[in-house]
Write a protein that holds these residues in place. Sequence first.
Motif, PDB file in Angstrom:
ATOM      1  N   GLN A 123      56.157 -22.925   2.093  1.00 32.65           N
ATOM      2  CA  GLN A 123      54.907 -23.379   2.595  1.00 32.65           C
ATOM      3  C   GLN A 123      54.986 -25.221   3.573  1.00 32.65           C
ATOM      4  O   GLN A 123      55.987 -25.708   1.556  1.00 32.65           O
ATOM      5  N   GLU A 124      55.008 -25.824   3.604  1.00 32.15           N
ATOM      6  CA  GLU A 124      55.223 -27.745   4.294  1.00 32.15           C
ATOM      7  C   GLU A 124      54.228 -27.972   3.419  1.00 32.15           C
ATOM      8  O   GLU A 124      52.930 -27.585   3.735  1.00 32.15           O
ATOM      9  N   GLN A 125      54.542 -28.998   2.512  1.00 32.89           N
ATOM     10  CA  GLN A 125      53.490 -28.534   1.848  1.00 32.89           C
ATOM     11  C   GLN A 125      52.702 -30.238   1.564  1.00 32.89           C
ATOM     12  O   GLN A 125      53.629 -31.503   1.734  1.00 32.89           O
ATOM     13  N   HIS A 126      51.297 -30.436   1.393  1.00 33.36           N
ATOM     14  CA  HIS A 126      50.991 -31.774   1.246  1.00 33.36           C
ATOM     15  C   HIS A 126      50.106 -32.320   0.201  1.00 33.36           C
ATOM     16  O   HIS A 126      49.758 -31.518  -0.742  1.00 33.36           O
ATOM     17  N   ARG A 127      50.606 -33.487  -0.007  1.00 35.06           N
ATOM     18  CA  ARG A 127      50.134 -33.785  -1.606  1.00 35.06           C
ATOM     19  C   ARG A 127      48.497 -34.130  -1.718  1.00 35.06           C
ATOM     20  O   ARG A 127      48.162 -34.255  -2.828  1.00 35.06           O
ATOM     21  N   ASP A 128      48.248 -34.909  -0.840  1.00 31.11           N
ATOM     22  CA  ASP A 128      46.905 -34.982  -0.525  1.00 31.11           C
ATOM     23  C   ASP A 128      46.163 -34.466  -1.047  1.00 31.11           C
ATOM     24  O   ASP A 128      45.030 -33.791  -0.095  1.00 31.11           O
ATOM     25  N   TRP A 129      45.985 -33.219  -1.796  1.00 34.48           N
ATOM     26  CA  TRP A 129      44.666 -32.370  -1.934  1.00 34.48           C
ATOM     27  C   TRP A 129      43.218 -32.725  -1.922  1.00 34.48           C
ATOM     28  O   TRP A 129      42.286 -32.047  -1.697  1.00 34.48           O
ATOM     29  N   ARG A 130      42.730 -34.030  -1.987  1.00 35.33           N
ATOM     30  CA  ARG A 130      41.476 -33.803  -2.197  1.00 35.33           C
ATOM     31  C   ARG A 130      40.694 -33.935  -0.513  1.00 35.33           C
ATOM     32  O   ARG A 130      40.068 -33.928  -0.936  1.00 35.33           O
ATOM     33  N   HIS A 131      41.758 -34.711   0.089  1.00 36.53           N
ATOM     34  CA  HIS A 131      41.383 -34.336   1.244  1.00 36.53           C
ATOM     35  C   HIS A 131      42.176 -33.565   2.055  1.00 36.53           C
ATOM     36  O   HIS A 131      42.103 -33.223   3.046  1.00 36.53           O
ATOM     37  N   ALA A 132      42.275 -32.018   1.490  1.00 36.32           N
ATOM     38  CA  ALA A 132      42.866 -31.099   1.773  1.00 36.32           C
ATOM     39  C   ALA A 132      41.249 -30.372   3.006  1.00 36.32           C
ATOM     40  O   ALA A 132      40.726 -30.386   2.956  1.00 36.32           O
ATOM     41  N   PRO A 133      41.795 -29.970   4.748  1.00 29.82           N
ATOM     42  CA  PRO A 133      41.475 -30.017   5.581  1.00 29.82           C
ATOM     43  C   PRO A 133      40.623 -27.754   5.663  1.00 29.82           C
ATOM     44  O   PRO A 133      41.443 -27.559   4.620  1.00 29.82           O
ATOM     45  N   ARG A 134      39.341 -28.358   6.191  1.00 32.02           N
ATOM     46  CA  ARG A 134      38.786 -26.556   6.392  1.00 32.02           C
ATOM     47  C   ARG A 134      39.686 -25.309   6.567  1.00 32.02           C
ATOM     48  O   ARG A 134      40.519 -25.807   7.388  1.00 32.02           O
ATOM     49  N   GLY A 135      39.875 -24.235   5.419  1.00 31.21           N
ATOM     50  CA  GLY A 135      40.605 -23.294   5.662  1.00 31.21           C
ATOM     51  C   GLY A 135      42.732 -23.344   5.241  1.00 31.21           C
ATOM     52  O   GLY A 135      43.232 -22.811   5.158  1.00 31.21           O
TER      53      GLY A 135
ATOM     54  N   HIS B   8      47.930 -21.222  -8.703  1.00 38.15           N
ATOM     55  CA  HIS B   8      46.464 -20.412  -8.363  1.00 38.15           C
ATOM     56  C   HIS B   8      46.347 -20.943  -7.072  1.00 38.15           C
ATOM     57  O   HIS B   8      46.572 -22.278  -6.492  1.00 38.15           O
ATOM     58  N   VAL B   9      45.593 -20.482  -6.289  1.00 36.32           N
ATOM     59  CA  VAL B   9      45.640 -21.223  -4.905  1.00 36.32           C
ATOM     60  C   VAL B   9      44.315 -20.736  -4.491  1.00 36.32           C
ATOM     61  O   VAL B   9      43.291 -19.573  -5.420  1.00 36.32           O
ATOM     62  N   ALA B  10      43.479 -21.327  -3.899  1.00 39.31           N
ATOM     63  CA  ALA B  10      41.995 -21.455  -3.419  1.00 39.31           C
ATOM     64  C   ALA B  10      41.974 -21.525  -1.983  1.00 39.31           C
ATOM     65  O   ALA B  10      42.990 -22.509  -1.474  1.00 39.31           O
ATOM     66  N   LEU B  11      40.676 -21.856  -1.069  1.00 35.91           N
ATOM     67  CA  LEU B  11      40.142 -22.020  -0.092  1.00 35.91           C
ATOM     68  C   LEU B  11      39.881 -22.829   0.170  1.00 35.91           C
ATOM     69  O   LEU B  11      38.613 -22.913   0.200  1.00 35.91           O
ATOM     70  N   SER B  12      40.267 -24.137   1.041  1.00 32.58           N
ATOM     71  CA  SER B  12      39.568 -25.265   1.130  1.00 32.58           C
ATOM     72  C   SER B  12      38.173 -25.040   1.805  1.00 32.58           C
ATOM     73  O   SER B  12      38.257 -24.689   3.417  1.00 32.58           O
ATOM     74  N   LEU B  13      36.989 -25.945   1.782  1.00 35.70           N
ATOM     75  CA  LEU B  13      35.760 -25.566   3.412  1.00 35.70           C
ATOM     76  C   LEU B  13      35.951 -26.714   3.763  1.00 35.70           C
ATOM     77  O   LEU B  13      34.640 -27.542   4.354  1.00 35.70           O
ATOM     78  N   GLY B  14      36.622 -27.947   3.235  1.00 37.85           N
ATOM     79  CA  GLY B  14      37.013 -29.003   4.442  1.00 37.85           C
ATOM     80  C   GLY B  14      35.592 -30.070   3.990  1.00 37.85           C
ATOM     81  O   GLY B  14      35.609 -31.399   4.832  1.00 37.85           O
ATOM     82  N   ASP B  15      35.039 -29.939   2.796  1.00 41.93           N
ATOM     83  CA  ASP B  15      34.093 -31.194   2.531  1.00 41.93           C
ATOM     84  C   ASP B  15      33.365 -31.108   0.535  1.00 41.93           C
ATOM     85  O   ASP B  15      33.502 -31.475  -0.315  1.00 41.93           O
ATOM     86  N   GLY B  16      34.752 -31.263  -0.044  1.00 41.83           N
ATOM     87  CA  GLY B  16      35.994 -31.270  -1.430  1.00 41.83           C
ATOM     88  C   GLY B  16      35.073 -29.876  -2.749  1.00 41.83           C
ATOM     89  O   GLY B  16      35.328 -30.369  -3.531  1.00 41.83           O
TER      90      GLY B  16
ATOM     91  N   LEU C  72      48.364 -29.171  -6.903  1.00 44.26           N
ATOM     92  CA  LEU C  72      49.796 -29.060  -6.447  1.00 44.26           C
ATOM     93  C   LEU C  72      49.636 -29.885  -5.249  1.00 44.26           C
ATOM     94  O   LEU C  72      50.185 -31.098  -4.558  1.00 44.26           O
ATOM     95  N   GLY C  73      48.795 -29.843  -4.419  1.00 42.17           N
ATOM     96  CA  GLY C  73      48.482 -30.157  -3.499  1.00 42.17           C
ATOM     97  C   GLY C  73      47.580 -29.049  -2.034  1.00 42.17           C
ATOM     98  O   GLY C  73      47.599 -28.224  -2.850  1.00 42.17           O
ATOM     99  N   TRP C  74      48.380 -29.064  -1.070  1.00 45.95           N
ATOM    100  CA  TRP C  74      46.815 -28.413  -0.270  1.00 45.95           C
ATOM    101  C   TRP C  74      48.580 -28.054   1.214  1.00 45.95           C
ATOM    102  O   TRP C  74      49.609 -28.498   1.490  1.00 45.95           O
TER     103      TRP C  74
ATOM    104  N   ILE D 199      36.635 -29.574  -5.603  1.00 42.52           N
ATOM    105  CA  ILE D 199      37.970 -28.816  -5.191  1.00 42.52           C
ATOM    106  C   ILE D 199      39.139 -29.759  -6.775  1.00 42.52           C
ATOM    107  O   ILE D 199      40.280 -29.274  -6.958  1.00 42.52           O
ATOM    108  N   ASP D 200      38.488 -30.264  -7.465  1.00 42.47           N
ATOM    109  CA  ASP D 200      38.845 -30.712  -8.959  1.00 42.47           C
ATOM    110  C   ASP D 200      38.545 -30.088  -9.953  1.00 42.47           C
ATOM    111  O   ASP D 200      38.567 -29.699 -10.732  1.00 42.47           O
TER     112      ASP D 200
END
Length: 192
Positions: free
Chosen positions: A130-142, A154-162, A185-187, A178-179
């Motif tokens: 995937q195209e990787q984004h390192r700012d995992w704390r701000h992963a957008p919804r979905g 491991h992979v999880a699905l962001s709800l966009g609210d931490g 690694l990122g999102w 999210i932590d």
Amino acid sequence: MPRTARPAPQQVTAVLGVALGAVGAAVLGAHGGDVTLPDAGATTADLHLLAGHTAAPAVTTTPVEATSAAATVPELVKAGRHRQKIEDAITSFESRIGTTRYEGYCERAVENAFGTQGHYGSARQDWRSQEQHRDWRHAPRGAMVFYDTSSNAHVALSLGDGRVVSSSAHGRVGIVPIDHFRRPLGWAYAPY
């Protein structure tokens, strides 16, 4: 016809969209399809139609920004469909809260949430493709959030609210901060 002050590019674009949508077919039909509009890449047309006028309409060009209505309509439609797919995936994953069925199968859980399976053998393979984004704390919804928790990751699905919805959340599918998992690694946007 006296010339008046030119409207802003956004107004011209909106007027053009309405004019072309509402009367475009009539104009083309009345003139046998001989009306030539400017290239839609960097300009938009300013149509001057007069009631009862039988000659071809006057067309002048006005520079517009790349975000004109003509340039964004397909993207907005695509984004709308993608947004619905994300909401459906989150709803699907959340409907499995409490199950232990996906324990150790996080990649399958995320893929199943999107209505697919078997694209990647592990979360690590998914992350690497995937195209990787390192700012995992701000992963957008979905977005898929990846963690370096094991050789398979491991992979999880962001709800966009931490928070994320995930397998292995206290031994079952659940919602955790999210932590919650070690070594993020990122999102990445889900490719499904």
